[in-house]
Design a protein around this motif. Structure first.
Motif, PDB file in Angstrom:
ATOM      1  N   TRP A   9      35.453  38.844 -32.003  1.00  0.00           N
ATOM      2  CA  TRP A   9      35.917  39.494 -30.782  1.00  0.00           C
ATOM      3  C   TRP A   9      37.433  39.574 -30.819  1.00  0.00           C
ATOM      4  O   TRP A   9      38.103  38.694 -31.376  1.00  0.00           O
ATOM      5  CB  TRP A   9      35.460  38.680 -29.573  1.00  0.00           C
ATOM      6  N   SER A  10      37.998  40.612 -30.242  1.00  0.00           N
ATOM      7  CA  SER A  10      39.457  40.682 -30.162  1.00  0.00           C
ATOM      8  C   SER A  10      39.978  39.541 -29.296  1.00  0.00           C
ATOM      9  O   SER A  10      39.212  38.892 -28.584  1.00  0.00           O
ATOM     10  CB  SER A  10      39.890  42.019 -29.565  1.00  0.00           C
ATOM     11  N   ILE A  11      41.285  39.273 -29.363  1.00  0.00           N
ATOM     12  CA  ILE A  11      41.876  38.301 -28.442  1.00  0.00           C
ATOM     13  C   ILE A  11      41.978  39.001 -27.093  1.00  0.00           C
ATOM     14  O   ILE A  11      42.889  39.771 -26.824  1.00  0.00           O
ATOM     15  CB  ILE A  11      43.238  37.802 -28.961  1.00  0.00           C
ATOM     16  N   PHE A  42      31.156  15.599 -29.468  1.00  0.00           N
ATOM     17  CA  PHE A  42      31.295  16.975 -29.930  1.00  0.00           C
ATOM     18  C   PHE A  42      31.549  17.879 -28.737  1.00  0.00           C
ATOM     19  O   PHE A  42      31.269  17.526 -27.586  1.00  0.00           O
ATOM     20  CB  PHE A  42      30.006  17.452 -30.612  1.00  0.00           C
ATOM     21  N   MET A  43      32.038  19.088 -29.001  1.00  0.00           N
ATOM     22  CA  MET A  43      32.068  20.133 -27.969  1.00  0.00           C
ATOM     23  C   MET A  43      31.805  21.474 -28.636  1.00  0.00           C
ATOM     24  O   MET A  43      32.138  21.680 -29.799  1.00  0.00           O
ATOM     25  CB  MET A  43      33.378  20.156 -27.178  1.00  0.00           C
ATOM     26  N   ALA A  44      31.176  22.351 -27.867  1.00  0.00           N
ATOM     27  CA  ALA A  44      30.930  23.726 -28.322  1.00  0.00           C
ATOM     28  C   ALA A  44      31.007  24.632 -27.106  1.00  0.00           C
ATOM     29  O   ALA A  44      30.665  24.231 -25.997  1.00  0.00           O
ATOM     30  CB  ALA A  44      29.562  23.837 -28.993  1.00  0.00           C
ATOM     31  N   GLY A  45      31.484  25.856 -27.332  1.00  0.00           N
ATOM     32  CA  GLY A  45      31.609  26.800 -26.225  1.00  0.00           C
ATOM     33  C   GLY A  45      33.043  26.981 -25.789  1.00  0.00           C
ATOM     34  O   GLY A  45      33.982  26.800 -26.567  1.00  0.00           O
ATOM     35  N   ARG A  46      33.230  27.313 -24.502  1.00  0.00           N
ATOM     36  CA  ARG A  46      34.562  27.635 -23.978  1.00  0.00           C
ATOM     37  C   ARG A  46      35.489  26.429 -23.916  1.00  0.00           C
ATOM     38  O   ARG A  46      36.691  26.589 -23.695  1.00  0.00           O
ATOM     39  CB  ARG A  46      34.438  28.241 -22.575  1.00  0.00           C
ATOM     40  N   CYS A  47      34.960  25.218 -24.089  1.00  0.00           N
ATOM     41  CA  CYS A  47      35.801  24.031 -23.943  1.00  0.00           C
ATOM     42  C   CYS A  47      36.229  23.444 -25.280  1.00  0.00           C
ATOM     43  O   CYS A  47      36.660  22.288 -25.342  1.00  0.00           O
ATOM     44  CB  CYS A  47      35.094  22.977 -23.101  1.00  0.00           C
ATOM     45  N   ILE A  48      36.166  24.213 -26.373  1.00  0.00           N
ATOM     46  CA  ILE A  48      36.595  23.671 -27.665  1.00  0.00           C
ATOM     47  C   ILE A  48      38.119  23.634 -27.745  1.00  0.00           C
ATOM     48  O   ILE A  48      38.826  24.086 -26.844  1.00  0.00           O
ATOM     49  CB  ILE A  48      36.004  24.470 -28.840  1.00  0.00           C
ATOM     50  N   SER A  49      38.610  23.126 -28.856  1.00  0.00           N
ATOM     51  CA  SER A  49      40.041  22.851 -29.022  1.00  0.00           C
ATOM     52  C   SER A  49      40.795  24.096 -29.485  1.00  0.00           C
ATOM     53  O   SER A  49      41.041  24.301 -30.668  1.00  0.00           O
ATOM     54  CB  SER A  49      40.225  21.717 -30.034  1.00  0.00           C
ATOM     55  N   VAL A  50      41.152  24.924 -28.513  1.00  0.00           N
ATOM     56  CA  VAL A  50      41.918  26.148 -28.775  1.00  0.00           C
ATOM     57  C   VAL A  50      42.961  26.310 -27.682  1.00  0.00           C
ATOM     58  O   VAL A  50      42.860  25.715 -26.613  1.00  0.00           O
ATOM     59  CB  VAL A  50      41.008  27.398 -28.798  1.00  0.00           C
ATOM     60  N   THR A  51      43.952  27.123 -27.949  1.00  0.00           N
ATOM     61  CA  THR A  51      44.911  27.478 -26.915  1.00  0.00           C
ATOM     62  C   THR A  51      44.306  28.547 -26.003  1.00  0.00           C
ATOM     63  O   THR A  51      43.269  29.134 -26.300  1.00  0.00           O
ATOM     64  CB  THR A  51      46.205  28.019 -27.522  1.00  0.00           C
ATOM     65  N   HIS A  52      44.993  28.804 -24.907  1.00  0.00           N
ATOM     66  CA  HIS A  52      44.573  29.861 -23.980  1.00  0.00           C
ATOM     67  C   HIS A  52      44.411  31.187 -24.711  1.00  0.00           C
ATOM     68  O   HIS A  52      43.427  31.907 -24.505  1.00  0.00           O
ATOM     69  CB  HIS A  52      45.613  29.977 -22.868  1.00  0.00           C
ATOM     70  N   GLU A  53      45.349  31.521 -25.567  1.00  0.00           N
ATOM     71  CA  GLU A  53      45.294  32.810 -26.262  1.00  0.00           C
ATOM     72  C   GLU A  53      44.126  32.856 -27.248  1.00  0.00           C
ATOM     73  O   GLU A  53      43.398  33.855 -27.316  1.00  0.00           O
ATOM     74  CB  GLU A  53      46.606  33.079 -26.990  1.00  0.00           C
ATOM     75  N   ALA A  54      43.936  31.799 -28.003  1.00  0.00           N
ATOM     76  CA  ALA A  54      42.830  31.785 -28.966  1.00  0.00           C
ATOM     77  C   ALA A  54      41.480  31.766 -28.269  1.00  0.00           C
ATOM     78  O   ALA A  54      40.488  32.272 -28.811  1.00  0.00           O
ATOM     79  CB  ALA A  54      42.963  30.584 -29.897  1.00  0.00           C
ATOM     80  N   LEU A  55      41.438  31.226 -27.054  1.00  0.00           N
ATOM     81  CA  LEU A  55      40.196  31.273 -26.292  1.00  0.00           C
ATOM     82  C   LEU A  55      39.724  32.713 -26.111  1.00  0.00           C
ATOM     83  O   LEU A  55      38.523  32.978 -26.051  1.00  0.00           O
ATOM     84  CB  LEU A  55      40.395  30.612 -24.921  1.00  0.00           C
ATOM     85  N   GLY A  56      40.663  33.645 -26.036  1.00  0.00           N
ATOM     86  CA  GLY A  56      40.317  35.044 -25.828  1.00  0.00           C
ATOM     87  C   GLY A  56      39.415  35.621 -26.888  1.00  0.00           C
ATOM     88  O   GLY A  56      38.683  36.581 -26.633  1.00  0.00           O
ATOM     89  N   THR A  57      39.409  35.047 -28.099  1.00  0.00           N
ATOM     90  CA  THR A  57      38.537  35.559 -29.156  1.00  0.00           C
ATOM     91  C   THR A  57      37.275  34.727 -29.342  1.00  0.00           C
ATOM     92  O   THR A  57      36.229  35.264 -29.695  1.00  0.00           O
ATOM     93  CB  THR A  57      39.275  35.683 -30.504  1.00  0.00           C
ATOM     94  N   VAL A  58      37.326  33.416 -29.108  1.00  0.00           N
ATOM     95  CA  VAL A  58      36.164  32.568 -29.400  1.00  0.00           C
ATOM     96  C   VAL A  58      35.202  32.451 -28.232  1.00  0.00           C
ATOM     97  O   VAL A  58      34.098  31.913 -28.393  1.00  0.00           O
ATOM     98  CB  VAL A  58      36.603  31.148 -29.820  1.00  0.00           C
ATOM     99  N   ARG A  59      35.535  32.952 -27.047  1.00  0.00           N
ATOM    100  CA  ARG A  59      34.789  32.615 -25.836  1.00  0.00           C
ATOM    101  C   ARG A  59      33.502  33.402 -25.638  1.00  0.00           C
ATOM    102  O   ARG A  59      32.722  33.084 -24.742  1.00  0.00           O
ATOM    103  CB  ARG A  59      35.674  32.822 -24.610  1.00  0.00           C
ATOM    104  N   VAL A  60      33.248  34.454 -26.421  1.00  0.00           N
ATOM    105  CA  VAL A  60      32.045  35.251 -26.181  1.00  0.00           C
ATOM    106  C   VAL A  60      30.806  34.504 -26.669  1.00  0.00           C
ATOM    107  O   VAL A  60      30.874  33.657 -27.562  1.00  0.00           O
ATOM    108  CB  VAL A  60      32.150  36.641 -26.834  1.00  0.00           C
TER     109      VAL A  60
END
Length: 765
Positions: free
Chosen positions: A477-479, A529-547
């Motif tokens: 997904w795009s950021i 462990f964590m998976a999903g929107r609460c993983i270890s990313v910055t706000h900006e990187a969340l924009g691509t991994v959150r789908v």
């Protein structure tokens, strides 16, 4: 107990018991609304337990009163009882007129004169007068008056008339006494991993771990699985699967992924029953629907257990395990455990509540909504194709946990205000027959707390394709970050309700950026462990991994890592540090590979999916798209990659079927695409085009067919599904001469997107 957990617990009220005959004090009866034997049209709302402490029932009738909720109550004696209901006026926080959430209470068919839900912006015990009880067994009913989201937590009948305490304590002494709850929870032990959260990430984690031999508890506080991808919220699943470094990752997601072709789709498209059936088919999974996790026990920077309660009965369960996975989206378990976490202070994304409407054969009515946002048709984007999409979003920079109910309620005020403008305002002439069919009352949050791992993934990592050795989940997904859309923000600057997506498209959407495993476990809670929107990313990187499909693949990786941990009695950190070669082999297994225990032999069943093509193209799953190899289609096939494009075109791979690696879509008036070919043989041939229908496609796509010197023009309605194999439509039969120049040109007219995928030439039968 950590300070963080103490703070969280202080925000939480008790959940209380489900029973046909509530346990009574000497002169009182306490009844939880969620315990009613027959809920009628009232819905269970669990999304604000963290702030008001209890599930409650909500009368979500879209402006039409819902069916009564009823139950049987055993009173300790006959006589006069004072009646209290824990409720609120849900628009009072904005001083809005009208109190839309009105309801009454009836006992043995006698309705109290008092109307509840008309006072107080916060939850409180509203006094409702008295009732005479002539028989100790009585029927109690909640009677909705408006259909506009009245809400009730509990009812209290008391002879003394003393107002019940309104304490914000989880299962505090007063409620425990009223409900007759014991001090000892039910123990559920022996789990290799306890997974909290039943969205895509939780399902991926649970199924993957179970198939690799782990004993799993999957705990979900709703009655359905899927999270944002359930029928309750209806966000279609995006993100490509089965590609990148490990093209087997995503096969489990493909099994349970939704069947939606738009967002919001229909109830049926999200296939709640299918999701639950797939989970329940796993013998290593114990599924606990309608259970809310609210407390954590830790020792020496490890989680020992998680406390949860049944959202219908109040019964407590203590889940003990070796490993825990936070798949809550809000990082709830990690936060309670004292895991390092962060929440972006400003510029966060909000919560959406989508909606849909349709048109009847005759005029319909919709009540005036003076308490909703006062809108005209210019105050919001027109909900074309009969639905309000993802951009109906608010709560930017509001606390997504403490203010969850308020954000959702603001969204409801915006939706009802918009529909009021359509029905009773300046859109009334155009929408005489319009009626609401669905409005999400469960919010779809995009951003909350994030837990910190050994790597905190950044935007620069993704854009610059920083290659971590443990890169394993392809993010395609795009950021994509959401902000208030300024043209609609002027009227409500404090809380805009329409968003705009700002994309950084420097993402490899075909192969995907491999998100590293070290973002999937806590850096200071050693078995989390964590998976999903609460993983270890910055706000900006969340924009691509959150789908959602990407989140589901995170779960697949976590589940396999959990099996390595159990097999070697090690921590999630050790999987990378000591056992990555073993993990590498597990990630190369088909999604349906399984073993009974972590030390048993792995078996690959006959129905395992074939390995995805080297390009990483998705090969099944409606929403992820099904790539079809052009070489396997009979006749002459010309793919869009071979066509000549004019104007602006975008690549896509999210619709159910497509030829080759992707399809194209464009809408500008100067957008056209030309498929050129030499006639393959003499004789009559059918010429076809491949496309997929969608509500944003044009219903009058201009198609020019050139065969030699002859040119004809056709019009194709791409809102309608193609009739041949759900992929092709014939443009007619043409008499071709071998080798002559031919071409098919598709052109946009600005009324909608043109879908360009491939053309096909086959001998006419």
């Amino acid at each position: 107990m950590t300070l963080a957990r103490q703070f969280f617990t202080a925000l939480t009220l008790t959940l209380t018991a489900f029973t046909l005959q509530p346990i009574c004090a000497e002169d009182s009866v306490f009844v939880e609304a969620e315990s009613f034997a027959q809920p009628g049209g009232w819905k269970l709302d669990t999304q604000s337990i963290m702030t008001m402490g209890s599930p409650y029932m909500i009368a979500h009738g879209l402006g039409k009163p819902v069916e009564d909720a009823t139950t049987t109550v055993e009173f300790p004696s006959t006589g006069t009882y004072h009646v209290f209901a824990r409720t609120k006026d849900w628009v009072a926080r904005w001083d809005a007129p009208g109190a839309p959430g009105k309801f009454q209470i009836a006992v043995n068919g006698k309705t109290l004169d008092h109307t509840f839900g008309t006072k107080n912006a916060e939850w409180f015990w509203e006094a409702g007068g008295t009732i005479e009880i002539d028989d100790t067994k009585a029927t109690v009913a909640l009677q909705d008056l408006t259909g506009f989201d009245g809400r009730c937590d509990a009812i209290y009948f008391s002879k003394s008339g003393a107002e019940p305490p309104n304490k914000s304590t989880v299962l505090g002494p007063w409620r425990r006494k009223q409900l007759g709850l014991g001090d000892t929870p039910t123990e559920k032990t022996g789990y290799d991993i306890v997974v909290i959260g039943g969205g895509y990430s939780g399902m991926g984690t649970a199924i993957s771990a179970a198939r690799m031999g782990c004993k799993v508890a999957l705990v979900q506080n709703r009655g359905v699985l899927g999270g944002n991808g359930s029928s309750e919220i209806r966000v279609w699943a995006m993100g490509h699967v089965r590609r990148g470094n490990y093209p087997r990752v995503g096969e489990i997601v493909t099994e349970f992924s939704d069947n939606a072709t738009k967002s919001p789709g229909t109830y049926e498209e999200f296939e709640d029953a299918k999701k639950e059936a797939i989970v329940r088919a796993e013998p290593n999974i114990d599924l606990f629907l309608n259970h809310h996790a609210y407390d954590v026990e830790t020792k020496d920077n490890q989680i020992e257990s998680v406390m949860a309660f049944d959202t219908r009965t109040g019964d407590q369960i203590r889940f003990a395990g070796t490993l825990f996975a936070d798949c809550t989206g809000h990082a709830t378990i990690g936060y309670l455990a004292g895991a390092d976490s962060e929440m972006t202070p400003e510029g966060r994304m909000g919560m959406s509540n989508m909606w849909a409407w349709d048109e009847a054969d005759s005029p319909t009515e919709f009540p005036e909504t003076p308490w909703a946002l006062q809108l005209s048709m210019d105050d919001f984007p027109y909900p074309r194709d009969h639905h309000g999409q993802w951009f109906w979003e608010s709560g930017f920079d509001k606390d997504p946990i403490k203010h969850a109910e308020a954000i959702r309620d603001w969204n409801l005020r915006a939706v009802y205000g918009a529909f009021n403008a359509m029905k009773n305002g300046d859109g009334a002439d155009k929408h005489k027959n319009a009626y609401l069919t669905w409005v999400a009352y469960i919010g779809g949050p995009r951003e909350s707390r994030r837990l910190l791992g050994d790597i905190v993934l950044t935007q620069d990592d993704v854009v610059n394709k920083v290659a971590y050795p443990d890169g394993c989940v392809p993010s395609t997904w795009s950021i994509d970050l959401h902000y208030p859309k300024q043209q609609y923000a002027e009227k409500f600057p404090d809380n805009p309700f329409i968003s705009v997506a700002v994309h950084d498209r420097r993402i490899d959407r075909n192969y995907g950026y491999p998100v590293p495993y070290r973002t999937f476990y806590s850096r200071n809670i050693s078995n989390l462990f964590m998976a999903g929107r609460c993983i270890s990313v910055t706000h900006e990187a969340l924009g691509t991994v959150r789908v959602m499909r990407t989140c589901g693949m995170m779960g697949e990786v976590v589940g396999k890592a959990a099996s390595v941990c159990v097999r070697h009695d090690c921590t999630p950190r050790d999987v990378y540090g000591k056992y990555w070669s073993e993990m590498d082999e597990l990630l190369k297994l088909p999604g349906k590979a399984r073993r009974d225990t972590v030390n048993a032999e792995i078996v690959v069943p006959d129905d395992a999916l074939p390995l995805a093509p080297p390009t990483g193209l998705p090969t099944s799953g409606k929403g992820s798209g099904k790539s079809i190899d052009p070489a396997k289609i009979s006749g002459l096939v010309i793919d869009d990659t071979q066509a000549k494009k004019t104007g602006s075109w975008s690549e896509g791979a999210g619709l159910p079927k497509f030829v080759g690696s992707h399809y194209l879509y464009g809408s500008g008036k100067n957008a056209s695409i030309r498929f050129e070919f030499a006639a393959p043989a003499h004789g009559k041939h059918q010429i076809m085009i491949a496309y997929q229908s969608h509500e944003n496609r044009s219903d009058k796509v201009s198609v020019e067919v050139k065969t030699g010197d002859d040119v004809i023009t056709k019009s194709v309605n791409m809102k309608v599904a193609p009739p041949v194999d759900d992929l092709f439509i014939s443009l007619g039969t043409f008499d071709l001469k071998r080798g002559e120049d031919c071409a098919v040109t598709l052109s946009a007219d600005g009324s909608g997107n043109v879908h360009a995928d491939a053309i096909r030439v086959v001998p006419a039968k």
